[in-house]
Motif scaffolding. Structure first.
Motif, PDB file in Angstrom:
ATOM      1  N   ILE A 230       4.726  -5.035  -4.454  1.00  0.00           N
ATOM      2  CA  ILE A 230       4.436  -5.634  -5.762  1.00  0.00           C
ATOM      3  C   ILE A 230       5.735  -5.904  -6.508  1.00  0.00           C
ATOM      4  N   GLN A 231       5.612  -6.529  -7.658  1.00  0.00           N
ATOM      5  CA  GLN A 231       6.729  -6.653  -8.593  1.00  0.00           C
ATOM      6  C   GLN A 231       6.216  -6.274  -9.966  1.00  0.00           C
ATOM      7  N   HIS A 232       6.626  -5.145 -10.461  1.00  0.00           N
ATOM      8  CA  HIS A 232       6.169  -4.554 -11.714  1.00  0.00           C
ATOM      9  C   HIS A 232       4.760  -3.970 -11.520  1.00  0.00           C
ATOM     10  N   THR A 233       4.190  -3.443 -12.590  1.00  0.00           N
ATOM     11  CA  THR A 233       2.927  -2.698 -12.491  1.00  0.00           C
ATOM     12  C   THR A 233       1.767  -3.428 -13.163  1.00  0.00           C
ATOM     13  N   GLY A 234       1.885  -4.747 -13.290  1.00  0.00           N
ATOM     14  CA  GLY A 234       0.857  -5.501 -13.978  1.00  0.00           C
ATOM     15  C   GLY A 234      -0.523  -5.406 -13.347  1.00  0.00           C
ATOM     16  N   PHE A 235      -0.579  -5.283 -12.024  1.00  0.00           N
ATOM     17  CA  PHE A 235      -1.852  -5.173 -11.319  1.00  0.00           C
ATOM     18  C   PHE A 235      -2.194  -3.722 -10.979  1.00  0.00           C
ATOM     19  N   GLY A 236      -1.423  -2.782 -11.519  1.00  0.00           N
ATOM     20  CA  GLY A 236      -1.512  -1.397 -11.094  1.00  0.00           C
ATOM     21  C   GLY A 236      -2.884  -0.755 -11.228  1.00  0.00           C
ATOM     22  N   TYR A 237      -3.553  -0.962 -12.362  1.00  0.00           N
ATOM     23  CA  TYR A 237      -4.848  -0.313 -12.570  1.00  0.00           C
ATOM     24  C   TYR A 237      -5.880  -0.801 -11.567  1.00  0.00           C
ATOM     25  N   LEU A 238      -5.916  -2.092 -11.324  1.00  0.00           N
ATOM     26  CA  LEU A 238      -6.898  -2.632 -10.383  1.00  0.00           C
ATOM     27  C   LEU A 238      -6.596  -2.179  -8.960  1.00  0.00           C
ATOM     28  N   LEU A 239      -5.328  -2.190  -8.557  1.00  0.00           N
ATOM     29  CA  LEU A 239      -4.978  -1.785  -7.204  1.00  0.00           C
ATOM     30  C   LEU A 239      -5.311  -0.316  -6.965  1.00  0.00           C
ATOM     31  N   ARG A 240      -5.042   0.531  -7.950  1.00  0.00           N
ATOM     32  CA  ARG A 240      -5.418   1.944  -7.825  1.00  0.00           C
ATOM     33  C   ARG A 240      -6.924   2.090  -7.699  1.00  0.00           C
ATOM     34  N   TRP A 241      -7.666   1.343  -8.490  1.00  0.00           N
ATOM     35  CA  TRP A 241      -9.130   1.398  -8.468  1.00  0.00           C
ATOM     36  C   TRP A 241      -9.664   0.948  -7.104  1.00  0.00           C
ATOM     37  N   LEU A 242      -8.997  -0.007  -6.509  1.00  0.00           N
ATOM     38  CA  LEU A 242      -9.401  -0.504  -5.191  1.00  0.00           C
ATOM     39  C   LEU A 242      -8.941   0.401  -4.054  1.00  0.00           C
ATOM     40  N   GLY A 243      -8.076   1.364  -4.351  1.00  0.00           N
ATOM     41  CA  GLY A 243      -7.571   2.259  -3.314  1.00  0.00           C
ATOM     42  C   GLY A 243      -6.432   1.672  -2.519  1.00  0.00           C
ATOM     43  N   ILE A 244      -5.711   0.705  -3.088  1.00  0.00           N
ATOM     44  CA  ILE A 244      -4.588   0.054  -2.414  1.00  0.00           C
ATOM     45  C   ILE A 244      -3.285   0.693  -2.865  1.00  0.00           C
ATOM     46  N   ASP A 245      -2.437   1.027  -1.913  1.00  0.00           N
ATOM     47  CA  ASP A 245      -1.140   1.615  -2.217  1.00  0.00           C
ATOM     48  C   ASP A 245      -0.175   0.516  -2.657  1.00  0.00           C
ATOM     49  N   ALA A 246       0.453   0.702  -3.801  1.00  0.00           N
ATOM     50  CA  ALA A 246       1.386  -0.292  -4.324  1.00  0.00           C
ATOM     51  C   ALA A 246       2.646   0.401  -4.831  1.00  0.00           C
ATOM     52  N   THR A 247       3.218   1.233  -3.995  1.00  0.00           N
ATOM     53  CA  THR A 247       4.394   2.000  -4.398  1.00  0.00           C
ATOM     54  C   THR A 247       5.703   1.292  -4.060  1.00  0.00           C
ATOM     55  N   MET A 248       5.655   0.269  -3.206  1.00  0.00           N
ATOM     56  CA  MET A 248       6.865  -0.500  -2.894  1.00  0.00           C
ATOM     57  C   MET A 248       6.993  -1.627  -3.913  1.00  0.00           C
ATOM     58  N   ASP A 249       8.083  -1.613  -4.679  1.00  0.00           N
ATOM     59  CA  ASP A 249       8.235  -2.538  -5.803  1.00  0.00           C
ATOM     60  C   ASP A 249       9.523  -3.337  -5.631  1.00  0.00           C
TER      61      ASP A 249
END
Length: 307
Positions: free
Chosen positions: A198-217
Motif C-alpha cells: 500500500i501507500q499510506h493508510t487510507g484504505f487501512g480500516y477496510l483492509l483490516r476488516w477484510l482480513g488483508i495484510d497491508a503492512t508493506m508500505d
C-alpha cells in the motif's frame, strides 16, 4: 434487518415527505461526508472542500471555501487532526460563530468512532502520524453506522421540524448498509490472509476488516514520499513475493508503484480513496463494493472461486 419494520412504519405514516430544505447549508471537508449528509438532507446546499484527486491533509483555505464556511449551518469533517493543516485557519477566517470547536455546527466523524493505532506521543521523527489514531475511518464497514447515526441525530437537532424525515432516511440508509455489509462479509472469506503493498493508510480500516495484510508500505514513514532506498528495501523483503498487488489512491503519485511493479510484475490498483461523481463510486457503499470488486480482480484465484 431489525430496522426494516421501523422504516416501513416510517413510510406508512408519511414521514418521508421530502420537504424542501434549500435554506440549509452544509460544508463538508471531504466528499464522503457530503455523500452521507446528502442522504439525510438531499435538498440542502452542499460545498465540498476536497475531491478524490486531492490529499485531504493539504488544502488551501481559498476565498471560495471561506465564503462557503461563513454561511454554513454545519461543517462535517473527519477530525482526528486530518484537517489540522487548514481547517483551523478556515474557521477563523470565516468568522462563523455557529461553526467553532464545541458548537453543534461543527461535526467531527472521528469523535463517533474507535480509531485504530492511537499514539500517546507523536513527534516529527514519526512522520505524519495522528495522535488520535488513523483518521481514515470512512472506509470502515463497522464504524460508519455509528457515525451516520450521530450525524443524522445532529442534523435532526439542528432542524427539528425536519427531524422525522431525517430519521426515516437514516433507517433506510442503515437497512441498505446492513444488506451491503452482509455481502462484503461473505466475499471477505476468500480475501482473508492475502497481502498487498500500500501507500499510506487510507484504505487501512477496510483492509483490516477484510482480513488483508497491508503492512508493506511504499512510504518509509506515514506521509513521507517513497524514497529510492526504501523502495529497494521493499524489493528485498521476502514478504513481497506473497503480495497480490500494489494498492494506491487516485490522488497519489503513481511513479513509485510503477517502479516496484516493473521490478516484480505485481499489478497496480489505483482506486479512489473516497466517493466520486462516477455512479460506481458515488456513495460509500458503492465505493466499498467497487474496491472489493477490484481486489478480487487482482486475485484471479479468488475471482474464479478456487479458494
Amino acid at each position: 434487518m431489525r430496522y426494516l419494520p421501523l422504516f416501513i412504519a416510517a413510510v406508512l405514516t408519511g414521514l418521508i415527505s421530502l420537504p424542501a430544505r434549500a435554506d440549509f447549508h452544509v460544508f463538508a471537508c471531504e466528499p464522503e461526508w457530503t455523500a452521507l449528509a446528502r442522504t439525510f438532507m438531499p435538498d440542502a446546499h452542499f460545498t465540498t472542500a476536497t475531491s478524490y484527486l486531492q490529499d485531504p491533509h493539504y488544502i488551501e483555505a481559498r476565498p471560495s471555501l471561506i465564503a462557503a464556511m461563513s454561511r454554513a449551518d454545519i461543517a462535517v469533517c473527519t477530525g482526528a487532526s486530518l484537517e489540522a493543516g487548514w481547517l483551523p485557519a478556515l474557521l477563523q477566517r470565516a468568522g462563523n460563530t455557529d461553526i467553532q470547536p464545541g458548537q453543534p455546527g461543527l461535526f467531527f466523524a472521528a469523535d463517533h468512532a474507535q480509531l485504530f493505532a492511537p499514539h500517546d506521543h507523536v513527534d516529527r521523527s514519526m512522520g505524519d502520524v495522528h495522535p488520535e489514531g488513523n483518521p481514515h475511518v470512512h472506509l470502515s464497514p463497522d464504524q460508519l453506522p455509528n457515525i451516520a447515526k450521530a450525524l443524522a441525530e445532529r442534523l435532526g437537532a439542528m432542524r427539528p421540524d425536519n427531524s422525522a424525515d431525517i430519521f426515516a432516511r437514516y433507517i433506510k440508509w442503515r437497512v441498505n448498509w446492513n444488506f451491503h455489509s452482509a455481502n462484503w462479509q461473505e466475499r471477505a472469506k476468500a480475501l482473508q490472509g492475502r497481502s498487498l503493498v500500500i501507500q499510506h493508510t487510507g484504505f487501512g480500516y477496510l483492509l483490516r476488516w477484510l482480513g488483508i495484510d497491508a503492512t508493506m508500505d511504499l512510504e518509509p514513514k506515514p506521509g513521507l514520499p517513497p524514497s529510492a532506498s526504501h523502495l529497494n528495501q521493499l524489493l528485498a523483503d521476502p514478504r513481497l513475493e506473497d503480495a497480490a498487488a500494489i494498492l494506491i489512491a487516485s490522488h497519489q503519485n503513481q511513479k513509485p508503484a510503477q517502479w516496484l511493479s516493473a521490478q516484480t510484475r505485481k499489478p497496480i490498483l489505483v482506486l479512489p480513496g473516497t466517493v466520486t461523481d462516477d455512479s460506481k463510486t458515488d456513495t460509500l457503499a458503492e465505493l466499498i463494493s467497487e474496491i472489493i470488486n477490484r481486489l478480487e480482480s487482482a486475485m484471479p484465484e479468488v475471482a474464479n472461486g478456487s479458494l
